[in-house]
Design an enzyme around this catalytic site. Structure first.
Site, mmCIF file in Angstrom:
data_model
loop_
_atom_site.group_PDB
_atom_site.id
_atom_site.type_symbol
_atom_site.label_atom_id
_atom_site.label_comp_id
_atom_site.label_asym_id
_atom_site.label_seq_id
_atom_site.Cartn_x
_atom_site.Cartn_y
_atom_site.Cartn_z
ATOM 1 N N ASN A 408 0.848 -1.185 0.000
ATOM 2 C CA ASN A 408 0.000 0.000 0.000
ATOM 3 C C ASN A 408 0.884 1.236 0.000
ATOM 4 O O ASN A 408 1.735 1.399 0.893
ATOM 5 C CB ASN A 408 -0.902 0.032 1.234
ATOM 6 C CG ASN A 408 -1.772 1.281 1.255
ATOM 7 O OD1 ASN A 408 -2.616 1.472 0.376
ATOM 8 N ND2 ASN A 408 -1.542 2.150 2.227
ATOM 9 N N GLU A 409 0.699 2.087 -1.006
ATOM 10 C CA GLU A 409 1.382 3.379 -1.075
ATOM 11 C C GLU A 409 2.871 3.286 -0.805
ATOM 12 O O GLU A 409 3.441 4.124 -0.101
ATOM 13 C CB GLU A 409 0.752 4.377 -0.104
ATOM 14 C CG GLU A 409 -0.692 4.659 -0.427
ATOM 15 C CD GLU A 409 -1.206 5.972 0.135
ATOM 16 O OE1 GLU A 409 -0.516 6.568 0.966
ATOM 17 O OE2 GLU A 409 -2.297 6.389 -0.276
ATOM 18 N N ASN A 461 -4.974 4.797 -4.693
ATOM 19 C CA ASN A 461 -5.584 5.553 -3.610
ATOM 20 C C ASN A 461 -5.642 7.001 -4.079
ATOM 21 O O ASN A 461 -4.600 7.647 -4.211
ATOM 22 C CB ASN A 461 -4.738 5.471 -2.342
ATOM 23 C CG ASN A 461 -4.569 4.044 -1.841
ATOM 24 O OD1 ASN A 461 -5.339 3.159 -2.205
ATOM 25 N ND2 ASN A 461 -3.573 3.814 -0.995
ATOM 26 N N TYR A 467 -7.888 15.383 -0.570
ATOM 27 C CA TYR A 467 -6.484 15.812 -0.630
ATOM 28 C C TYR A 467 -6.207 16.549 -1.934
ATOM 29 O O TYR A 467 -5.389 17.440 -1.988
ATOM 30 C CB TYR A 467 -5.533 14.624 -0.506
ATOM 31 C CG TYR A 467 -5.628 13.908 0.813
ATOM 32 C CD1 TYR A 467 -5.496 14.591 2.014
ATOM 33 C CD2 TYR A 467 -5.855 12.537 0.865
ATOM 34 C CE1 TYR A 467 -5.592 13.920 3.224
ATOM 35 C CE2 TYR A 467 -5.941 11.865 2.072
ATOM 36 C CZ TYR A 467 -5.817 12.560 3.248
ATOM 37 O OH TYR A 467 -5.907 11.908 4.441
ATOM 38 N N TRP A 547 -12.860 4.557 1.146
ATOM 39 C CA TRP A 547 -12.055 4.658 2.354
ATOM 40 C C TRP A 547 -12.851 5.499 3.332
ATOM 41 O O TRP A 547 -12.980 6.674 3.093
ATOM 42 C CB TRP A 547 -10.685 5.303 2.072
ATOM 43 C CG TRP A 547 -9.796 5.224 3.269
ATOM 44 C CD1 TRP A 547 -9.565 6.189 4.208
ATOM 45 C CD2 TRP A 547 -9.049 4.081 3.678
ATOM 46 N NE1 TRP A 547 -8.721 5.728 5.173
ATOM 47 C CE2 TRP A 547 -8.386 4.427 4.880
ATOM 48 C CE3 TRP A 547 -8.890 2.782 3.168
ATOM 49 C CZ2 TRP A 547 -7.566 3.528 5.572
ATOM 50 C CZ3 TRP A 547 -8.066 1.911 3.865
ATOM 51 C CH2 TRP A 547 -7.423 2.288 5.036
ATOM 52 N N LYS A 568 -12.948 9.311 7.975
ATOM 53 C CA LYS A 568 -13.465 9.101 6.626
ATOM 54 C C LYS A 568 -14.455 7.946 6.571
ATOM 55 O O LYS A 568 -14.881 7.519 5.496
ATOM 56 C CB LYS A 568 -12.311 8.863 5.646
ATOM 57 C CG LYS A 568 -11.402 10.081 5.508
ATOM 58 C CD LYS A 568 -10.404 9.936 4.389
ATOM 59 C CE LYS A 568 -9.383 11.059 4.422
ATOM 60 N NZ LYS A 568 -8.437 10.959 5.558
#
Ligand code: GCB
Length: 689
Positions: A408-409, A461, A467, A547, A568
């Site tokens: 992830n990321e 994502n 963001y 998310w 969130k």
């Protein structure tokens, strides 16, 4: 290093806290000071964590960058009952976070590194037949460079937070010692309407020199055998395995929400020394394929995965969620009508996956490699590989699990970490070799060609409207990620926006600051309306995941109405309140009738001029204000309607909505808004001359 068990423990005089028949080791004594203190420490029940409330306390990180919640060792001790003569005894931990050292009567059994996978040790050689048997666990969630994940937007609560089982087995048994699995490994070779073929491997462990016969039966939901096979292992000691193929014609397929049909795979062992052992696993037969232009197909039919992300985290309990709460989460995901869930960002429990199998929810399973591989990729990579192998061994029989996500990321700048490509490639190779039947996956947040071209399935994502700029639509974001690796099927692994329930402003027009204190619930609704509308324009997106299903604790966040929380979620941290956006998805995804008026918590109104919005999947919704009919709602997003030019009267106003289902059942909703102060008078009309 394990500290040697102090002699004083040999005289541990407490009565056993449970009996073997219970199989669960639920009650332990506990200390944050030492092993000695644990023996006479407070009694705690499993699931347990010492971080039940300090992560969400919003202590953030201190000046040294250390987490502001307790990351330290703790000790658990319990007294085992006298074992049955001639039996072998194993202890299996569902998960201990994040490093566990286990010893019995002062003998170190082993160390397990990883916060969310199961592991087992054999106790037999060190059990005292008549005396005290003290099982000791040192659990330690101190940050360390050789245990993944190194970082993440969530806490790593420490403790024994999933079930502990005591397994009594005969000398020759189905092994509990293979990567924390149940000892039987299932691979689907084929599963379509005409035929299904499974490769099944049984791992055996032999403390006696004996030959073994292993019989495999696939039982249908009524218990009737539909496929059988047998294999034998010649005489020998130690670990071995046998392998068979089970086939059947015209199988009843596991078909997602529509028909999550499960078979039972029964594995029975009989050895020449008289040992007998059985293991049962639920198995579903299905085919899931992915096409970069057309999306996902379940058993040959288009089946876009539309779902949510989930953390195993709950108000007041952190990761020590009860099994009932695990099932409650699955039920909420089912309620919203999702057909898939991303089990972020580490392996979720057997209980949760069993429930997803049963409900027909497809699960994205994920290894905990997040943000960075740190300074020593080889060392961290070895641990990530171990956790991946454990996850796969433990979860591969679940029909619901559709992919093995590798990261992830992951990036190379965070925390000064090194280039992660070699680690990700290694994990990808391991996953393919261990289970050729499922695709690998990755959740990325950067348009990095090399990274995005490793796993079979990619997803990003992306947070437009939160963001990023914009209002929440994904058309442009999807295109740009896809361009980074155009030969991969792409989906959206995360999208969403924060929502504090006490922050109400239904007229919000502009996205708030993500790190700011003001996170109005209405903005979350707007972002999801735009996101969902754009997702409906993208049949090529194989999967999309909100998310997050629920708010969760994040130690360093100081935003919204409450520090230490990532808000969130579509429901609150305690799962008690469904936010407005929850009903947007429910109206679109679920078959249940939905009629939900928005802005119910925006009850104190300052302006008389407003709008009424509702989410509904019903025809002919009628809305009244203080008993007077309002015009019909106008669709502005999928299953989202707005009535403009609504004028409130001073004081209390009641908005009521009503509709009927196709079979004539009445569905209603109502909200109350109070207009404070005198209503603004409309400007006088210019008189016609
Ligand atoms: C992400 C991360 C997730 C965070 C989320 C957020 O991209 O993968 O762990 O919680 O963003 O809320 O910022």
């Amino acid at each position: 290093m394990t500290r040697p068990l102090p002699k004083s423990l040999a005289a541990f005089a407490l009565a056993p806290l449970f009996a073997y028949s219970a199989t669960r080791v639920d009650v332990w004594r506990y200390s944050e000071v030492s092993a000695e203190a644990a023996v006479a420490g407070e009694t705690v029940a499993i699931p347990h964590t010492w971080n039940a409330t300090d992560i969400q306390a919003g202590r953030g990180r201190d000046d040294m960058g250390r987490d502001g919640y307790r990351r330290a060792p703790s000790w658990y001790a319990t007294q085992l009952p006298t074992p049955t003569p001639g039996k072998r005894v194993f202890v299996r931990f569902g998960a201990v976070s994040s490093v566990a050292e286990v010893s019995l009567n002062g003998h170190k059994l082993g160390t397990h590194r990883g916060p969310a996978t199961a592991f087992a040790f054999e106790l037999t050689p060190h059990l005292s037949p008549g005396g005290a048997n003290t099982l000791l666990v040192k659990a330690d969630n101190t940050w360390r460079s050789d245990v993944a994940p190194l970082s993440g937007d969530f806490g790593i609560p420490g403790g024994i937070y999933r079930a502990v089982e005591l397994l009594e087995k005969p000398p020759v048994c189905i092994s509990p010692l293979v990567l924390g699995s149940r000892g039987v490994s299932v691979t689907t070779l084929r599963a379509d309407k005409t035929r299904a073929e499974l490769k099944v491997v049984a791992h055996l462990d032999r403390a006696a020199n004996a030959a073994a016969e292993v019989a495999f039966r696939l039982l249908d939901a009524k218990g009737a055998p539909v496929a059988t096979a047998a294999a034998s292992a010649p005489a020998g000691v130690g670990a071995t395995s046998v392998e068979v193929k089970l086939s059947l014609d015209s199988p009843h397929l596991w078909n997602g929400l529509k028909d999550p049909y499960l078979y039972t795979l029964e594995t029975s062992l009989a050895a020449t020394d008289g040992s007998k052992d059985t293991q049962k696993l639920k198995v579903g037969l299905r085919t899931l394929t992915f096409d970069k232009d057309k999306g996902a197909f379940l058993n040959g039919e288009a089946y876009p995965l539309r779902g949510v992300n989930r953390h195993q985290d709950r108000e007041g309990r952190a990761w020590a969620v009860t099994e009932e709460q695990e099932r409650e989460d699955a039920a909420l995901i089912r309620e919203i009508g999702a057909n898939a869930v991303r089990a972020a960002h580490y392996p979720h429990s057997e209980v949760f996956l069993d429930e997803c199998d049963r409900l027909g929810l497809l699960v994205w399973a994920e290894a905990p490699l997040i943000d960075t591989v740190g300074q020593n990729p080889a060392e961290l990579g070895a641990n990530a590989e171990l956790q991946l192998r454990e996850m796969m061994a433990q979860q591969r029989h679940h029909a619901c699990v559709f992919c093995w996500s590798l990261f992830n990321e992951i990036g190379q700048r965070e925390g000064g970490g090194k280039n992660p490509l070699s680690v990700v490639r290694r994990l990808n190779d391991v996953a393919h070799a261990v289970d050729p039947s499922r695709p690998t996956a990755g959740a990325t947040n950067r348009a990095w060609k090399e990274l995005n071209s490793i796993a079979d399935l990619m997803a990003y994502n992306g947070y437009p409207g939160w963001y990023g700029g914009g209002k929440g639509g994904h058309d442009a974001v999807f295109k740009s990620f896809r361009a980074s690796a155009p030969d991969r099927p792409w989906g959206i692994s995360e999208y969403g926006a924060g929502a504090s329930l006490s922050h109400q402003d239904d007229s919000v027009m502009k996205g708030p600051k993500p790190a700011g204190k003001w996170h109005p619930e209405a903005w979350q609704s707007r972002v999801h309306e735009h996101a969902l509308a754009s997702i409906e324009r993208m049949p090529q997106a194989w999967g999309t995941f909100v998310w997050n299903m629920a708010d969760f604790a994040s130690p360093w966040r100081t935003e919204g109405e409450r520090d230490g929380i990532n808000a969130k979620g579509l429901v609150t941290y305690d799962r008690r309140t469904r936010k407005d956006a929850f009903f947007l998805y429910k109206a679109n995804w679920s078959d249940a009738p939905v009629l939900h008026l928005l802005a119910r918590r925006d009850s104190a109104r300052k302006s008389a001029d407003t709008v009424v919005r509702y989410y509904s999947n019903l025809a002919d919704v009628r809305v009244t204000l203080n008993g007077a009919a309002l015009p019909a709602g106008v669709a502005y997003a999928p299953s989202a309607y707005i009535i403009g030019n609504v004028r409130l009267r001073p004081g209390k106003n009641t908005v009521e909505a009503a509709a009927r289902t196709k079979d004539g059942k009445s569905v209603t909703d109502a909200v109350e808004w109070v207009l404070e102060g005198p209503a603004k008078q409309p400007a006088p009309r210019p008189s016609a001359r």
